[in-house]
Design an enzyme around this catalytic site. Structure first.
Site, mmCIF file in Angstrom:
data_model
loop_
_atom_site.group_PDB
_atom_site.id
_atom_site.type_symbol
_atom_site.label_atom_id
_atom_site.label_comp_id
_atom_site.label_asym_id
_atom_site.label_seq_id
_atom_site.Cartn_x
_atom_site.Cartn_y
_atom_site.Cartn_z
ATOM 1 N N GLU A 123 -3.692 -9.403 41.153
ATOM 2 C CA GLU A 123 -4.016 -9.441 42.581
ATOM 3 C C GLU A 123 -3.127 -8.428 43.313
ATOM 4 O OE1 GLU A 123 -6.528 -11.974 43.842
ATOM 5 O OE2 GLU A 123 -6.828 -11.507 41.732
ATOM 6 N N ARG A 170 -15.129 -2.248 33.484
ATOM 7 C CA ARG A 170 -14.627 -1.633 34.712
ATOM 8 C C ARG A 170 -13.255 -0.993 34.473
ATOM 9 N NH1 ARG A 170 -12.118 -6.832 38.094
ATOM 10 N NH2 ARG A 170 -10.176 -5.754 38.543
ATOM 11 N N ASP A 174 -8.392 -14.128 35.970
ATOM 12 C CA ASP A 174 -7.012 -14.568 36.161
ATOM 13 C C ASP A 174 -6.691 -14.839 37.629
ATOM 14 O OD1 ASP A 174 -6.188 -14.265 33.354
ATOM 15 O OD2 ASP A 174 -6.602 -12.146 33.711
ATOM 16 N N SER A 202 -13.797 -10.628 35.244
ATOM 17 C CA SER A 202 -13.762 -9.324 34.595
ATOM 18 C C SER A 202 -12.378 -9.088 34.005
ATOM 19 C CB SER A 202 -14.137 -8.221 35.576
ATOM 20 O OG SER A 202 -13.430 -8.368 36.781
ATOM 21 N N GLY A 203 -11.346 -9.710 34.572
ATOM 22 C CA GLY A 203 -10.004 -9.649 33.991
ATOM 23 C C GLY A 203 -9.673 -11.020 33.438
HETATM 24 P P1 ADP Z 1 -12.257 -11.318 38.443
HETATM 25 O O1 ADP Z 1 -11.614 -11.301 37.111
HETATM 26 O O2 ADP Z 1 -13.701 -11.011 38.353
HETATM 27 O O3 ADP Z 1 -11.510 -10.437 39.385
HETATM 28 P P2 ADP Z 1 -10.944 -13.551 39.691
HETATM 29 O O4 ADP Z 1 -10.885 -14.959 39.239
HETATM 30 O O5 ADP Z 1 -9.720 -12.748 39.424
HETATM 31 O O6 ADP Z 1 -12.187 -12.825 38.998
HETATM 32 O O7 ADP Z 1 -11.300 -13.578 41.227
HETATM 33 C C1 ADP Z 1 -11.202 -12.465 42.044
HETATM 34 C C2 ADP Z 1 -10.939 -12.871 43.477
HETATM 35 O O8 ADP Z 1 -12.032 -13.595 44.021
HETATM 36 C C3 ADP Z 1 -9.731 -13.757 43.671
HETATM 37 O O9 ADP Z 1 -8.835 -13.084 44.519
HETATM 38 C C4 ADP Z 1 -10.261 -14.998 44.365
HETATM 39 O O10 ADP Z 1 -9.405 -15.433 45.402
HETATM 40 C C5 ADP Z 1 -11.546 -14.530 44.976
HETATM 41 N N1 ADP Z 1 -12.579 -15.578 45.177
HETATM 42 C C6 ADP Z 1 -12.585 -16.860 44.767
HETATM 43 N N2 ADP Z 1 -13.739 -17.481 45.098
HETATM 44 C C7 ADP Z 1 -14.500 -16.562 45.750
HETATM 45 C C8 ADP Z 1 -15.802 -16.577 46.328
HETATM 46 N N3 ADP Z 1 -16.572 -17.662 46.312
HETATM 47 N N4 ADP Z 1 -16.263 -15.436 46.894
HETATM 48 C C9 ADP Z 1 -15.517 -14.325 46.896
HETATM 49 N N5 ADP Z 1 -14.267 -14.236 46.355
HETATM 50 C C10 ADP Z 1 -13.769 -15.333 45.793
HETATM 51 MG MG MG Z 2 -9.041 -10.722 38.968
#
Ligand code: ADP
Ligand code: MG
Length: 369
Positions: free
Chosen positions: A360, A191, A81, A112-113
């Site tokens: 976030e 997680r 998300d 993961s979310g």
């Molecule tokens: P998850 O569900 O795994 O947390 P998200 O889409 O919520 O995945 O992304 C988590 C965070 O990673 C977001 O805050 C995003 O801004 C950041 N992000 C996006 N691209 C990258 C990247 N290439 N490397 C590290 N972080 C990134």
């Molecule tokens: Mg996330």
């Protein structure tokens, strides 16, 4: 929130999609899954893709803020998300946001979310699934190409931050789990299970004042969980002149500035000690957490949950286990309150605890939306 009344559109064929993909999301398999699962299905459906692989946080935000959108029929986010949150807020930063926000958006679960993906899977009437099956279902929805409106909530903070949120705002227990468990990202959605157990062990109480504008009474039974019935109006507050200039953001017509008390027709929750506050606008809090079973994509409603202090660890754990089936409200836990609202305000007494917007992290301060 967008005006009520759903209209549906269909993507053209052939269809050109810009795919924004975060290779670090979830357990780090988003790009492999895209190539193995998604691309073959899209090819069958005459959807061609250009993949933009993000290199850092905020990269997708900048991309969609500056992009010529006319070359794409849809923007597809393959991540959790968090990346869609960047995309929505990047689009809302454009001078032509009103047009840009008409571009169909699609979420494919790679993180993961994946709460929005799980919510859409639920609205579509599919069985509850996770991981690759959820990805296949969401890709199938994209192949069909039907799209419609989704609610967005305009959130502002005392220090002047402003966000557009599509999923939910949280404070306390759930937000702590979300952020504390980031270090277990490699576990995928498991997680959150581990994080929940850890946060249960050090259960905390958060102090603050919660206020809300209930949904209009005629739309259902009594909107207030308890306390005196406040008179309900349509909640429209006159805005200062000049707020609807072309390109300016939509006015927060239900809200008064955070420095002023909430309007008299709002409800102020008498208790000021909470385990959690969560305002969710879609059904799922996570792939396995059906928090607001009544929520729909575009119901114009903020589903506000709060848990008063004093709940035992066992009762809290039971609620979370029941939430995997969406039956937590049937437990009639006296500490858990649910109220459908149009707007809310949360004023923490001290800057303690983590707040989250669409998963976030956000520094703790007064917020309304
Ligand atoms: P998850 O569900 O795994 O947390 P998200 O889409 O919520 O995945 O992304 C988590 C965070 O990673 C977001 O805050 C995003 O801004 C950041 N992000 C996006 N691209 C990258 C990247 N290439 N490397 C590290 N972080 C990134
Ligand atoms: Mg996330």
């Amino acid at each position: 929130l967008s005006p009520p009344g759903d209209t549906y559109g269909v993507l053209p064929r052939p269809c050109h999609a810009l795919v924004l993909l975060n290779p670090q999301s979830g357990s780090g398999r988003a790009l492999d899954d895209f190539q193995a699962v998604v691309q073959p299905m899209l090819a069958e459906a005459d959807i061609t893709t250009t993949v933009f692989v993000t290199e850092r946080p905020h990269h997708a935000h900048e991309k969609v803020r500056d992009e010529d959108l006319s070359q794409w029929d849809t923007l597809v986010v393959m991540s959790g998300d968090g990346l869609l949150f960047e995309v929505v807020n990047g689009l809302m930063e454009r001078p032509d946001w009103k047009e840009a926000m008409k571009k169909p958006l699609c979420i494919l679960p790679g993180g993961s979310g994946n709460a929005l993906a799980a919510s859409i899977n639920y609205y579509a009437g599919y069985d509850h699934v996770a991981k690759k099956k959820l990805l296949t279902n969401c890709t199938f929805i994209l192949c069909k190409g039907l799209y419609t409106q989704m609610d967005l909530v305009s959130l502002s903070t005392a220090s002047g931050k402003h966000f557009f949120s599509f999923l939910g705002f949280g404070w306390g227990f759930i937000s702590d789990v979300d952020i504390d468990s980031e270090k277990y990202r490699w576990l995928g959605s498991a997680r959150f299970t581990l994080g929940t157990l850890q946060c249960l062990a050090k259960l905390r109480v958060y102090q603050g004042r919660l206020s809300y504008l209930p949904m209009a009474t005629e739309q259902g039974s009594s909107p207030a969980p308890r306390g005196p019935q406040a008179p309900v109006t349509n909640g429209h507050i006159p805005q200062p002149p000049g707020t609807d200039a072309p390109g300016s953001l939509p006015p927060d017509s239900l809200l008064v500035p955070l420095g002023q008390p909430v309007p008299a027709h709002w409800t102020v929750v008498p208790e000021e000690e909470f385990v959690l506050v969560y305002a969710i606008y879609q059904s799922h809090l996570g792939t396995n957490l059906l928090m607001a079973p009544a929520a729909r994509l575009h119901d114009g409603c903020i589903h506000l949950f709060y848990m008063k202090a004093g709940i035992s660890r066992v009762a809290l754990l039971k609620l979370f286990l029941a939430m995997s089936r969406g039956t937590h409200l049937d437990l009639n836990c006296p500490h858990l309150c649910y109220v459908p609202v149009r707007a809310f305000r949360l004023e923490p007494r001290v800057a303690a605890g983590i707040m989250t917007v669409d998963g976030e992290a956000l520094a703790c301060e007064p917020v309304q939306g």
